[in-house]
Design a protein around this motif. Structure first.
Motif, PDB file in Angstrom:
ATOM      1  N   ARG A 163       0.799  -1.229   0.000  1.00  0.00           N
ATOM      2  CA  ARG A 163       0.000   0.000   0.000  1.00  0.00           C
ATOM      3  C   ARG A 163       0.836   1.285   0.000  1.00  0.00           C
ATOM      4  O   ARG A 163       0.295   2.374   0.142  1.00  0.00           O
ATOM      5  CB  ARG A 163      -0.976  -0.011   1.173  1.00  0.00           C
ATOM      6  N   CYS A 164       2.152   1.173  -0.149  1.00  0.00           N
ATOM      7  CA  CYS A 164       3.021   2.347  -0.048  1.00  0.00           C
ATOM      8  C   CYS A 164       2.975   3.252  -1.279  1.00  0.00           C
ATOM      9  O   CYS A 164       3.422   4.374  -1.230  1.00  0.00           O
ATOM     10  CB  CYS A 164       4.463   1.923   0.220  1.00  0.00           C
ATOM     11  N   ARG A 165       2.471   2.758  -2.398  1.00  0.00           N
ATOM     12  CA  ARG A 165       2.382   3.509  -3.658  1.00  0.00           C
ATOM     13  C   ARG A 165       3.752   3.932  -4.199  1.00  0.00           C
ATOM     14  O   ARG A 165       3.879   4.937  -4.885  1.00  0.00           O
ATOM     15  CB  ARG A 165       1.456   4.717  -3.520  1.00  0.00           C
ATOM     16  N   ILE A 166       4.769   3.160  -3.871  1.00  0.00           N
ATOM     17  CA  ILE A 166       6.111   3.345  -4.440  1.00  0.00           C
ATOM     18  C   ILE A 166       6.334   2.135  -5.330  1.00  0.00           C
ATOM     19  O   ILE A 166       6.519   1.017  -4.842  1.00  0.00           O
ATOM     20  CB  ILE A 166       7.178   3.447  -3.327  1.00  0.00           C
ATOM     21  N   ASP A 167       6.278   2.338  -6.636  1.00  0.00           N
ATOM     22  CA  ASP A 167       6.238   1.233  -7.601  1.00  0.00           C
ATOM     23  C   ASP A 167       7.316   0.160  -7.414  1.00  0.00           C
ATOM     24  O   ASP A 167       6.993  -1.026  -7.427  1.00  0.00           O
ATOM     25  CB  ASP A 167       6.277   1.772  -9.033  1.00  0.00           C
ATOM     26  N   PRO A 168       8.598   0.510  -7.240  1.00  0.00           N
ATOM     27  CA  PRO A 168       9.586  -0.560  -7.067  1.00  0.00           C
ATOM     28  C   PRO A 168       9.324  -1.426  -5.828  1.00  0.00           C
ATOM     29  O   PRO A 168       9.576  -2.627  -5.844  1.00  0.00           O
ATOM     30  CB  PRO A 168      10.913   0.197  -6.937  1.00  0.00           C
ATOM     31  N   PHE A 169       8.788  -0.838  -4.776  1.00  0.00           N
ATOM     32  CA  PHE A 169       8.513  -1.625  -3.572  1.00  0.00           C
ATOM     33  C   PHE A 169       7.224  -2.418  -3.692  1.00  0.00           C
ATOM     34  O   PHE A 169       7.103  -3.500  -3.115  1.00  0.00           O
ATOM     35  CB  PHE A 169       8.515  -0.733  -2.329  1.00  0.00           C
ATOM     36  N   VAL A 170       6.265  -1.923  -4.459  1.00  0.00           N
ATOM     37  CA  VAL A 170       5.063  -2.715  -4.736  1.00  0.00           C
ATOM     38  C   VAL A 170       5.457  -3.958  -5.532  1.00  0.00           C
ATOM     39  O   VAL A 170       5.006  -5.074  -5.245  1.00  0.00           O
ATOM     40  CB  VAL A 170       4.003  -1.873  -5.483  1.00  0.00           C
ATOM     41  N   ALA A 171       6.332  -3.773  -6.533  1.00  0.00           N
ATOM     42  CA  ALA A 171       6.827  -4.916  -7.321  1.00  0.00           C
ATOM     43  C   ALA A 171       7.631  -5.871  -6.439  1.00  0.00           C
ATOM     44  O   ALA A 171       7.517  -7.096  -6.567  1.00  0.00           O
ATOM     45  CB  ALA A 171       7.673  -4.417  -8.492  1.00  0.00           C
ATOM     46  N   LEU A 172       8.438  -5.327  -5.538  1.00  0.00           N
ATOM     47  CA  LEU A 172       9.222  -6.160  -4.624  1.00  0.00           C
ATOM     48  C   LEU A 172       8.305  -6.961  -3.706  1.00  0.00           C
ATOM     49  O   LEU A 172       8.561  -8.130  -3.434  1.00  0.00           O
ATOM     50  CB  LEU A 172      10.177  -5.298  -3.810  1.00  0.00           C
ATOM     51  N   ALA A 173       7.210  -6.351  -3.252  1.00  0.00           N
ATOM     52  CA  ALA A 173       6.254  -7.076  -2.398  1.00  0.00           C
ATOM     53  C   ALA A 173       5.653  -8.254  -3.152  1.00  0.00           C
ATOM     54  O   ALA A 173       5.483  -9.340  -2.588  1.00  0.00           O
ATOM     55  CB  ALA A 173       5.159  -6.126  -1.922  1.00  0.00           C
ATOM     56  N   ARG A 174       5.361  -8.067  -4.443  1.00  0.00           N
ATOM     57  CA  ARG A 174       4.838  -9.179  -5.251  1.00  0.00           C
ATOM     58  C   ARG A 174       5.873 -10.294  -5.367  1.00  0.00           C
ATOM     59  O   ARG A 174       5.553 -11.475  -5.268  1.00  0.00           O
ATOM     60  CB  ARG A 174       4.426  -8.686  -6.642  1.00  0.00           C
ATOM     61  N   THR A 175       7.122  -9.932  -5.591  1.00  0.00           N
ATOM     62  CA  THR A 175       8.192 -10.923  -5.712  1.00  0.00           C
ATOM     63  C   THR A 175       8.373 -11.694  -4.410  1.00  0.00           C
ATOM     64  O   THR A 175       8.491 -12.926  -4.408  1.00  0.00           O
ATOM     65  CB  THR A 175       9.518 -10.234  -6.106  1.00  0.00           C
ATOM     66  N   ILE A 176       8.387 -10.989  -3.308  1.00  0.00           N
ATOM     67  CA  ILE A 176       8.577 -11.641  -2.014  1.00  0.00           C
ATOM     68  C   ILE A 176       7.377 -12.515  -1.678  1.00  0.00           C
ATOM     69  O   ILE A 176       7.532 -13.611  -1.134  1.00  0.00           O
ATOM     70  CB  ILE A 176       8.884 -10.603  -0.925  1.00  0.00           C
ATOM     71  N   ALA A 177       6.175 -12.066  -2.030  1.00  0.00           N
ATOM     72  CA  ALA A 177       4.990 -12.902  -1.809  1.00  0.00           C
ATOM     73  C   ALA A 177       5.088 -14.184  -2.633  1.00  0.00           C
ATOM     74  O   ALA A 177       4.705 -15.261  -2.179  1.00  0.00           O
ATOM     75  CB  ALA A 177       3.724 -12.129  -2.155  1.00  0.00           C
ATOM     76  N   TYR A 178       5.617 -14.074  -3.848  1.00  0.00           N
ATOM     77  CA  TYR A 178       5.784 -15.254  -4.708  1.00  0.00           C
ATOM     78  C   TYR A 178       6.740 -16.268  -4.079  1.00  0.00           C
ATOM     79  O   TYR A 178       6.523 -17.473  -4.133  1.00  0.00           O
ATOM     80  CB  TYR A 178       6.299 -14.808  -6.079  1.00  0.00           C
ATOM     81  N   TYR A 179       7.813 -15.772  -3.460  1.00  0.00           N
ATOM     82  CA  TYR A 179       8.827 -16.638  -2.855  1.00  0.00           C
ATOM     83  C   TYR A 179       8.612 -16.848  -1.354  1.00  0.00           C
ATOM     84  O   TYR A 179       9.495 -17.356  -0.664  1.00  0.00           O
ATOM     85  CB  TYR A 179      10.226 -16.033  -3.054  1.00  0.00           C
ATOM     86  N   ARG A 180       7.460 -16.481  -0.851  1.00  0.00           N
ATOM     87  CA  ARG A 180       7.248 -16.478   0.596  1.00  0.00           C
ATOM     88  C   ARG A 180       7.518 -17.836   1.259  1.00  0.00           C
ATOM     89  O   ARG A 180       8.149 -17.899   2.318  1.00  0.00           O
ATOM     90  CB  ARG A 180       5.835 -16.013   0.914  1.00  0.00           C
ATOM     91  N   ALA A 181       7.046 -18.907   0.680  1.00  0.00           N
ATOM     92  CA  ALA A 181       7.262 -20.228   1.297  1.00  0.00           C
ATOM     93  C   ALA A 181       8.751 -20.534   1.405  1.00  0.00           C
ATOM     94  O   ALA A 181       9.220 -21.041   2.442  1.00  0.00           O
ATOM     95  CB  ALA A 181       6.555 -21.312   0.487  1.00  0.00           C
ATOM     96  N   ASP A 182       9.510 -20.209   0.373  1.00  0.00           N
ATOM     97  CA  ASP A 182      10.961 -20.439   0.412  1.00  0.00           C
ATOM     98  C   ASP A 182      11.630 -19.537   1.449  1.00  0.00           C
ATOM     99  O   ASP A 182      12.557 -19.953   2.147  1.00  0.00           O
ATOM    100  CB  ASP A 182      11.573 -20.179  -0.960  1.00  0.00           C
ATOM    101  N   ILE A 183      11.162 -18.299   1.543  1.00  0.00           N
ATOM    102  CA  ILE A 183      11.722 -17.355   2.515  1.00  0.00           C
ATOM    103  C   ILE A 183      11.441 -17.841   3.932  1.00  0.00           C
ATOM    104  O   ILE A 183      12.314 -17.812   4.799  1.00  0.00           O
ATOM    105  CB  ILE A 183      11.167 -15.945   2.276  1.00  0.00           C
ATOM    106  N   GLU A 184      10.217 -18.312   4.168  1.00  0.00           N
ATOM    107  CA  GLU A 184       9.875 -18.819   5.494  1.00  0.00           C
ATOM    108  C   GLU A 184      10.717 -20.046   5.852  1.00  0.00           C
ATOM    109  O   GLU A 184      11.135 -20.202   6.996  1.00  0.00           O
ATOM    110  CB  GLU A 184       8.389 -19.138   5.572  1.00  0.00           C
ATOM    111  N   ALA A 185      10.981 -20.905   4.872  1.00  0.00           N
ATOM    112  CA  ALA A 185      11.843 -22.062   5.121  1.00  0.00           C
ATOM    113  C   ALA A 185      13.262 -21.610   5.458  1.00  0.00           C
ATOM    114  O   ALA A 185      13.914 -22.166   6.354  1.00  0.00           O
ATOM    115  CB  ALA A 185      11.849 -22.991   3.914  1.00  0.00           C
ATOM    116  N   THR A 186      13.745 -20.590   4.782  1.00  0.00           N
ATOM    117  CA  THR A 186      15.067 -20.044   5.072  1.00  0.00           C
ATOM    118  C   THR A 186      15.113 -19.471   6.480  1.00  0.00           C
ATOM    119  O   THR A 186      16.073 -19.673   7.212  1.00  0.00           O
ATOM    120  CB  THR A 186      15.433 -18.957   4.046  1.00  0.00           C
TER     121      THR A 186
END
Length: 197
Positions: free
Chosen positions: A120-143
């Motif tokens: 919800r920050c309305r800063i495009d690179p961070f909105v895109a980063l949030a999508r990327t991190i959400a995509y990899y969330r299961a792997d990140i949680e395992a890490t």
């Protein structure tokens, strides 16, 4: 397999890109994109002094909060006063970095809060980063749970590349494999004419 291969907005396969150092790299990359865009916009609008202040802030913004000197902290306060979105981007970067420095349960909560804020920050690179991190969330949680990363594999790959560079001109792959095994395999064969201690 460097962090640049799986940057924000890119969906690349492979678990190795979920090492803890990858996400902070993604955040600093997103922050630098924000800084450049704001600097260009400020410069084009004719605000020369503000553009000069923002241009000189790159390395300051990429540093960790606990590593800032008193002068850098004052300059960061000036950046916060000059440009709110850029300072918010800095805070987003810092909060994501802190996710990887706390315990597992707290890290999961912090990651969830970070994702909500970034979406919800309305800063495009961070909105895109949030999508990327959400995509990899299961792997990140395992890490986060296991604390495993690919640092050893990266180190080994770098050493093999250096050996391959030294072995340029060998006539066969067997020579490269032999040199790699000799260098990295932990073997210490007795050399002719020398006594072992």
């Amino acid at each position: 397999m460097s962090g640049s291969e799986g940057g924000p907005g890119r969906r690349t396969s492979g678990k190795a890109r979920t090492a803890p150092w990858t996400r902070p790299y993604w955040a600093t990359s997103a922050l630098d994109k924000v800084r450049r865009a704001i600097w260009n916009q400020t410069r084009r609008s004719g605000q020369k002094t503000q553009a000069t202040e923002l241009k000189g802030s790159r390395w300051l913004l990429l540093r960790n909060a606990q590593d800032l000197t008193a002068n850098e902290t004052a300059k960061l306060a000036l950046v916060a006063k000059l440009n709110g979105p850029l300072y918010r981007a800095y805070l987003l970067k810092e909060q994501l970095r802190m996710v990887f420095h706390v315990g597992y349960e707290e890290a999961l909560d912090s990651l969830e809060h970070w994702l909500q804020w970034a979406r919800r920050c309305r800063i495009d690179p961070f909105v895109a980063l949030a999508r990327t991190i959400a995509y990899y969330r299961a792997d990140i949680e395992a890490t986060l749970l296991h604390g495993v990363n690919n640092g050893r594999v990266e180190s080994l790959n770098t050493k093999v590349r250096l050996i391959a560079r030294r072995a340029f001109g060998f006539r066969s792959a067997q020579a490269l494999i032999g040199l790699s095994e000799l260098t990295l395999g932990g073997l210490c064969p007795p050399l002719p004419g020398r006594q072992r201690p």
